[in-house]
Design a protein around this motif. Structure first.
Motif, PDB file in Angstrom:
ATOM      1  N   ILE A 182      42.116  47.573  39.933  1.00 11.87           N
ATOM      2  CA  ILE A 182      42.580  46.255  40.348  1.00 11.87           C
ATOM      3  C   ILE A 182      41.868  45.217  39.496  1.00 11.87           C
ATOM      4  CG2 ILE A 182      42.741  44.640  42.268  1.00 11.87           C
ATOM      5  CD1 ILE A 182      42.529  47.143  44.129  1.00 11.87           C
ATOM      6  N   ALA A 183      42.642  44.414  38.784  1.00 12.07           N
ATOM      7  CA  ALA A 183      42.087  43.380  37.913  1.00 12.07           C
ATOM      8  C   ALA A 183      42.373  42.014  38.523  1.00 12.07           C
ATOM      9  CB  ALA A 183      42.696  43.474  36.519  1.00 12.07           C
ATOM     10  N   HIS A 184      41.325  41.302  38.878  1.00  8.81           N
ATOM     11  CA  HIS A 184      41.441  39.988  39.512  1.00  8.81           C
ATOM     12  C   HIS A 184      41.500  38.922  38.419  1.00  8.81           C
ATOM     13  CE1 HIS A 184      41.148  36.659  42.072  1.00  8.81           C
ATOM     14  NE2 HIS A 184      40.114  36.980  42.827  1.00  8.81           N
ATOM     15  N   SER A 185      42.550  38.125  38.452  1.00  8.24           N
ATOM     16  CA  SER A 185      42.738  37.086  37.443  1.00  8.24           C
ATOM     17  C   SER A 185      41.757  35.937  37.579  1.00  8.24           C
ATOM     18  CB  SER A 185      44.160  36.523  37.541  1.00  8.24           C
ATOM     19  OG  SER A 185      44.339  35.849  38.783  1.00  8.24           O
ATOM     20  N   ARG A 186      41.075  35.859  38.716  1.00  6.14           N
ATOM     21  CA  ARG A 186      40.213  34.734  39.099  1.00  6.14           C
ATOM     22  C   ARG A 186      41.023  33.464  39.374  1.00  6.14           C
ATOM     23  NH1 ARG A 186      34.312  35.218  37.896  1.00  6.14           N
ATOM     24  NH2 ARG A 186      33.955  37.138  36.750  1.00  6.14           N
ATOM     25  N   VAL A 187      42.331  33.595  39.452  1.00  9.54           N
ATOM     26  CA  VAL A 187      43.176  32.502  39.938  1.00  9.54           C
ATOM     27  C   VAL A 187      43.321  32.724  41.432  1.00  9.54           C
ATOM     28  CG1 VAL A 187      45.433  31.381  39.822  1.00  9.54           C
ATOM     29  CG2 VAL A 187      44.395  32.337  37.743  1.00  9.54           C
ATOM     30  N   ARG A 188      42.647  31.904  42.204  1.00  8.74           N
ATOM     31  CA  ARG A 188      42.577  32.121  43.654  1.00  8.74           C
ATOM     32  C   ARG A 188      43.879  31.703  44.318  1.00  8.74           C
ATOM     33  NH1 ARG A 188      38.272  32.679  47.444  1.00  8.74           N
ATOM     34  NH2 ARG A 188      38.819  31.920  49.520  1.00  8.74           N
ATOM     35  N   ARG A 189      44.310  32.522  45.258  1.00  9.36           N
ATOM     36  CA  ARG A 189      45.555  32.271  45.971  1.00  9.36           C
ATOM     37  C   ARG A 189      45.275  31.606  47.310  1.00  9.36           C
ATOM     38  NH1 ARG A 189      46.711  36.726  47.931  1.00  9.36           N
ATOM     39  NH2 ARG A 189      48.832  36.243  48.509  1.00  9.36           N
ATOM     40  N   GLY A 190      46.288  30.882  47.806  1.00  7.75           N
ATOM     41  CA  GLY A 190      46.206  30.294  49.135  1.00  7.75           C
ATOM     42  C   GLY A 190      47.592  30.312  49.747  1.00  7.75           C
TER      43      GLY A 190
ATOM     44  N   PRO B 297      51.078  32.739  34.246  1.00 11.83           N
ATOM     45  CA  PRO B 297      50.806  33.250  32.891  1.00 11.83           C
ATOM     46  C   PRO B 297      49.596  34.179  32.845  1.00 11.83           C
ATOM     47  CG  PRO B 297      51.408  30.937  32.784  1.00 11.83           C
ATOM     48  CD  PRO B 297      51.300  31.276  34.246  1.00 11.83           C
ATOM     49  N   ALA B 298      48.563  33.872  33.609  1.00 14.92           N
ATOM     50  CA  ALA B 298      47.373  34.729  33.626  1.00 14.92           C
ATOM     51  C   ALA B 298      47.706  36.113  34.167  1.00 14.92           C
ATOM     52  CB  ALA B 298      46.270  34.081  34.457  1.00 14.92           C
TER      53      ALA B 298
ATOM     54  N   LEU C 293      40.797  44.639  28.801  1.00 19.27           N
ATOM     55  CA  LEU C 293      40.696  43.434  29.612  1.00 19.27           C
ATOM     56  C   LEU C 293      39.562  42.533  29.127  1.00 19.27           C
ATOM     57  CD1 LEU C 293      41.224  44.959  33.180  1.00 19.27           C
ATOM     58  CD2 LEU C 293      42.864  43.613  31.861  1.00 19.27           C
ATOM     59  N   GLU C 294      38.451  43.133  28.789  1.00 16.08           N
ATOM     60  CA  GLU C 294      37.309  42.356  28.307  1.00 16.08           C
ATOM     61  C   GLU C 294      37.643  41.640  26.995  1.00 16.08           C
ATOM     62  OE1 GLU C 294      33.848  40.449  27.731  1.00 16.08           O
ATOM     63  OE2 GLU C 294      34.471  41.468  29.579  1.00 16.08           O
ATOM     64  N   ALA C 295      38.343  42.350  26.111  1.00 17.24           N
ATOM     65  CA  ALA C 295      38.656  41.776  24.801  1.00 17.24           C
ATOM     66  C   ALA C 295      39.826  40.792  24.856  1.00 17.24           C
ATOM     67  CB  ALA C 295      38.986  42.897  23.811  1.00 17.24           C
ATOM     68  N   GLY C 296      40.767  41.024  25.770  1.00 19.94           N
ATOM     69  CA  GLY C 296      42.025  40.287  25.692  1.00 19.94           C
ATOM     70  C   GLY C 296      42.287  39.263  26.768  1.00 19.94           C
TER      71      GLY C 296
ATOM     72  N   PRO D 238      42.019  30.767  33.209  1.00 19.70           N
ATOM     73  CA  PRO D 238      42.157  29.377  32.750  1.00 19.70           C
ATOM     74  C   PRO D 238      40.820  28.662  32.613  1.00 19.70           C
ATOM     75  CG  PRO D 238      43.859  29.874  34.359  1.00 19.70           C
ATOM     76  CD  PRO D 238      42.940  31.073  34.320  1.00 19.70           C
ATOM     77  N   GLU D 239      39.812  29.131  33.350  1.00 15.76           N
ATOM     78  CA  GLU D 239      38.475  28.531  33.236  1.00 15.76           C
ATOM     79  C   GLU D 239      37.603  29.247  32.213  1.00 15.76           C
ATOM     80  OE1 GLU D 239      40.592  27.486  36.573  1.00 15.76           O
ATOM     81  OE2 GLU D 239      39.809  29.510  36.271  1.00 15.76           O
ATOM     82  N   GLY D 240      38.161  30.232  31.513  1.00 16.92           N
ATOM     83  CA  GLY D 240      37.427  30.938  30.478  1.00 16.92           C
ATOM     84  C   GLY D 240      36.615  32.120  30.953  1.00 16.92           C
ATOM     85  N   LEU D 241      36.902  32.628  32.156  1.00 20.13           N
ATOM     86  CA  LEU D 241      36.141  33.739  32.718  1.00 20.13           C
ATOM     87  C   LEU D 241      36.872  35.063  32.521  1.00 20.13           C
ATOM     88  CD1 LEU D 241      35.166  32.019  36.087  1.00 20.13           C
ATOM     89  CD2 LEU D 241      33.700  32.332  34.072  1.00 20.13           C
TER      90      LEU D 241
END
Length: 396
Positions: free
Chosen positions: A215-223, A314-315, A360-363, A367-370
């Motif tokens: 599971i890869a978390h985009s760090r785009v938090r959902r609500g 997009p993320a 994932l690490e390379a590519g 949006p915040e650069g994480l």
């Protein structure tokens, strides 16, 4: 069977002892879930194919005699909530986790004998806002804890899942379906669950040995409450009414083509109709070991969520593409959860995990650069209540 508590549960027990000067009477745990395929089909009476994951919410609980509930959330900086245990729950001014606790327990009050109040300490390792059903995990753990405290187990997992869904729909304000709660209630180690969301029938579907749920978390938090989730549900109901069917589970592409409706509503319905078909086909692919076929269905599901249901970002699209390129014909990748952020699920051989993490690490950067957060999970067991022993272990 007696076994040592995992660290998250130990933290809940220790915090309970520090706050109340005694050990909790019971512990309850309930898992998060990841959905392999079948997005937004649950509230359309359709089919889904999720799996419970080996990440849980734990609730350490003990009885009170004053009709009050004191809840402490370790993951919220030991924040507290103190309220009356009542069917007529009152919203907390800050809502959030407190409303989930209040609304969930209120559903149980008219249906089952409960203790005259309770002390609760909550801790978990299900990521919040990631599309892995941390709220359903919390609700199911609360219901199992309250059940265990009362000593009454007349309500089964399906019934408790319905109550947890009611809390989301009627109190929290998210018009979610039953998938999250039912998966948390009835998960089976090593298996996905084919769920018929109309009948609530579940069928375990074995996952191939040697595969991993990455599971890869985009760090785009959902609500979900503040997103377009409820709007999507309204559009689906509009399409069903236009076609004269109880739910989109009963519709066909031929019916859709013959019924005038706006373009967005048509595309929402097309996603649901085709997604239901993909769930059943994916189940057969898993049972026959056809991982290439499963991957093609997962890719088609992602495209449908992107183009017809319009719930990816997009993320998320980038994460799915990176993972699918690594997995190739050996599995699949797609967005998982309600959409508008959150996570991508990849079902892949364990041997490909290092390559997937490297890609994932390379590519990928958020949006915040994480970088993406990566969770390697296994299909886990459903919710349960556990009675504490004198030595601080648990008996299951």
């Amino acid at each position: 069977m007696t076994k040592q508590l995992p660290p998250t549960a130990q933290a809940a027990v220790q915090a309970y002892i520090e706050r109340h000067g005694a050990k909790p009477t019971v512990l309850a745990r309930a898992p998060g879930r990841v959905n392999l395929i079948g997005e937004h089909t649950d509230y359309n009476d359709g089919f889904v194919l999720p799996a419970a994951i080996d990440r849980d919410t734990w609730v350490a609980a003990g009885p009170r005699s004053d009709g009050q509930v004191l809840a402490i959330a370790l993951d919220e900086g030991k924040a507290e909530d103190h309220f009356e245990l009542s069917e007529q729950a009152v919203h907390h001014p800050e809502s959030g986790w407190r409303d989930h606790v209040r609304g969930t327990l209120a559903q149980l009050v008219p249906l089952a004998p409960l203790p005259q109040g309770m002390n609760l300490v909550i801790a978990g390792d299900v990521p919040m806002g990631a599309g892995l059903s941390s709220s359903a995990s919390l609700a199911m753990a609360l219901l199992r804890a309250a059940q265990a405290l009362s000593g009454d187990d007349t309500l089964n997992g399906k019934q408790l899942a319905r109550l947890a869904q009611q809390a989301e729909n009627r109190f929290v304000g998210c018009q979610c379906g039953i998938m999250d709660q039912l998966t948390s209630a009835e998960g089976k180690p090593g298996h996905a669950l084919l769920i018929d969301c109309r009948s609530l029938d579940t069928e375990p579907v074995s996952l191939p040995k040697g595969t991993t749920l990455l599971i890869a978390h985009s760090r785009v938090r959902r609500g979900l409450v503040d997103s377009a989730y409820n709007e999507r549900r309204e559009q689906c109901e509009t399409a069903a009414r236009a076609m004269g069917v109880p739910a989109l589970r009963d519709a066909t592409l031929e019916m859709l083509a013959a019924t005038p409706m706006s373009d967005p509503v048509m595309r929402r319905a097309r996603h649901i109709i085709t997604e239901n078909s993909r769930v059943l086909s994916a189940t057969q692919a898993l049972r026959s070991g056809d991982m290439q076929g499963l991957g093609e269905l997962m890719a088609a599901s992602h495209a449908s969520m992107r183009d017809d249901f319009e719930i990816t970002t997009p993320a998320i699209d980038q994460l799915a593409s990176l993972l699918q390129n690594v997995v190739g014909n050996a599995g699949g990748a797609r967005m998982t959860g309600g959409g508008f952020g959150g996570c991508v699920i990849a079902l892949l051989p364990q041997a490909l995990v290092p390559a997937a993490k490297a890609a994932l690490e390379a590519g990928y950067r958020s949006p915040e650069g994480l970088p993406a957060l990566v969770y390697l999970c296994e299909a886990g067991a459903g919710a349960e209540a556990i009675h504490m022993t004198a030595t601080g272990t648990m008996e299951g």
